[in-house]
Design an enzyme around this catalytic site. Structure first.
Site, PDB file in Angstrom:
ATOM      1  N   GLN A   1      44.349  79.809  34.253  1.00 21.96           N
ATOM      2  CA  GLN A   1      44.007  79.065  35.469  1.00 21.96           C
ATOM      3  C   GLN A   1      45.290  78.776  36.240  1.00 21.96           C
ATOM      4  O   GLN A   1      46.198  78.123  35.723  1.00 21.96           O
ATOM      5  CB  GLN A   1      43.301  77.747  35.121  1.00 21.96           C
ATOM      6  CG  GLN A   1      42.853  76.977  36.357  1.00 21.96           C
ATOM      7  CD  GLN A   1      42.183  75.634  36.016  1.00 21.96           C
ATOM      8  OE1 GLN A   1      42.133  75.237  34.848  1.00 21.96           O
ATOM      9  NE2 GLN A   1      41.690  74.949  37.028  1.00 21.96           N
TER      10      GLN A   1
ATOM     11  N   ASN B   1      38.313  80.148  34.606  1.00 22.28           N
ATOM     12  CA  ASN B   1      39.519  79.939  33.812  1.00 22.28           C
ATOM     13  C   ASN B   1      39.720  78.431  33.770  1.00 22.28           C
ATOM     14  O   ASN B   1      39.935  77.805  34.812  1.00 22.28           O
ATOM     15  CB  ASN B   1      40.713  80.644  34.452  1.00 22.28           C
ATOM     16  CG  ASN B   1      40.589  82.156  34.387  1.00 22.28           C
ATOM     17  OD1 ASN B   1      40.121  82.705  33.398  1.00 22.28           O
ATOM     18  ND2 ASN B   1      40.990  82.831  35.450  1.00 22.28           N
TER      19      ASN B   1
ATOM     20  N   HIS C   1      34.518  81.808  39.555  1.00 22.87           N
ATOM     21  CA  HIS C   1      34.631  83.161  40.112  1.00 22.87           C
ATOM     22  C   HIS C   1      33.264  83.841  40.038  1.00 22.87           C
ATOM     23  O   HIS C   1      32.614  83.813  38.981  1.00 22.87           O
ATOM     24  CB  HIS C   1      35.596  84.013  39.287  1.00 22.87           C
ATOM     25  CG  HIS C   1      37.025  83.556  39.283  1.00 22.87           C
ATOM     26  ND1 HIS C   1      37.989  84.133  40.080  1.00 22.87           N
ATOM     27  CD2 HIS C   1      37.669  82.595  38.574  1.00 22.87           C
ATOM     28  CE1 HIS C   1      39.167  83.557  39.850  1.00 22.87           C
ATOM     29  NE2 HIS C   1      38.998  82.611  38.941  1.00 22.87           N
TER      30      HIS C   1
ATOM     31  N   ASP D   1      37.923  85.169  47.536  1.00 25.30           N
ATOM     32  CA  ASP D   1      39.243  85.181  46.911  1.00 25.30           C
ATOM     33  C   ASP D   1      40.163  86.060  47.770  1.00 25.30           C
ATOM     34  O   ASP D   1      39.799  87.149  48.197  1.00 25.30           O
ATOM     35  CB  ASP D   1      39.135  85.747  45.487  1.00 25.30           C
ATOM     36  CG  ASP D   1      40.376  85.472  44.654  1.00 25.30           C
ATOM     37  OD1 ASP D   1      40.280  84.789  43.635  1.00 25.30           O
ATOM     38  OD2 ASP D   1      41.470  85.974  45.026  1.00 25.30           O
TER      39      ASP D   1
ATOM     40  N   HIS E   1      37.236  76.064  39.843  1.00 25.64           N
ATOM     41  CA  HIS E   1      36.650  77.098  40.693  1.00 25.64           C
ATOM     42  C   HIS E   1      35.914  78.099  39.825  1.00 25.64           C
ATOM     43  O   HIS E   1      36.410  78.502  38.779  1.00 25.64           O
ATOM     44  CB  HIS E   1      37.708  77.795  41.555  1.00 25.64           C
ATOM     45  CG  HIS E   1      38.926  78.240  40.805  1.00 25.64           C
ATOM     46  ND1 HIS E   1      39.906  77.356  40.404  1.00 25.64           N
ATOM     47  CD2 HIS E   1      39.306  79.454  40.372  1.00 25.64           C
ATOM     48  CE1 HIS E   1      40.860  78.027  39.764  1.00 25.64           C
ATOM     49  NE2 HIS E   1      40.512  79.299  39.720  1.00 25.64           N
TER      50      HIS E   1
END
Ligand code: AMP
Ligand code: ZN
Length: 146
Positions: free
Chosen positions: A92, A85, A100, A29, A98
């Site tokens: 989101q 999310n 995390h 990220d 995706h």
């Protein structure tokens, strides 16, 4: 191609990639919540978890599982918070699924998944359970529920 994660998957914009499979890419990220904050994404553009094809879901979670230990080891982390999310209302910001993976240490100041919720409920468990079983429809037989 407007989706930023599709562009990372295609190699059009740079990312610190940590893993690639035929179905999945994982990269750091760019605004990490902690050192080692990884995003795991399907190569195919899929906005929400419920849109994933079964095989894509398998490959995505397989890669999350495969990376969980290396992320922990590389950062000498004591655990990881793993989350999605899913939908704009949840925060989101990029509508390409995706997962995390965020390394955690005791005393790092972050809370558990529970800490993001104010615990507002209004309906009894049995009513909610019945509503979800109804919505799941064809799974009821599998669960032995009516
Ligand atoms: P979410 O709020 O679950 O949609 O999370 C989106 C995440 O994507 C955020 O944590 C962002 O920091 C991250 N992000 C946005 N753009 C990039 C990028 N170009 N490379 C890597 N991560 C990104
Ligand atoms: Zn995309």
């Amino acid at each position: 191609m407007a989706c930023i994660f599709c562009r990372i998957v295609a190699g059009e914009i740079p990312a610190e990639v940590v893993a690639r499979t035929p179905e999945v890419v994982a990269f750091l990220d760019v605004q990490p919540l902690a050192d080692g904050h990884v995003l795991v994404v399907p190569r195919a553009h899929v906005p929400a978890v419920e849109d994933l094809e079964p095989d894509a879901a398998d490959e995505l979670f397989r890669e999350v599982v495969r990376l969980a230990r290396p992320v922990r080891d590389a950062l000498a982390a004591e655990g990881t918070t793993i989350g999605v999310n899913n939908g704009e209302a949840t925060g989101q910001t990029i509508p390409h699924v995706h997962v995390h993976i965020v390394p955690r240490w005791s005393g790092d100041g972050a809370g558990s998944v529970h800490s993001i919720f104010p615990r507002k409920t209004s309906r009894p468990l049995d009513e909610v359970g019945a509503a979800i079983r109804r919505a799941a429809g064809d799974r009821q037989g599998d669960l032995g529920l009516t």
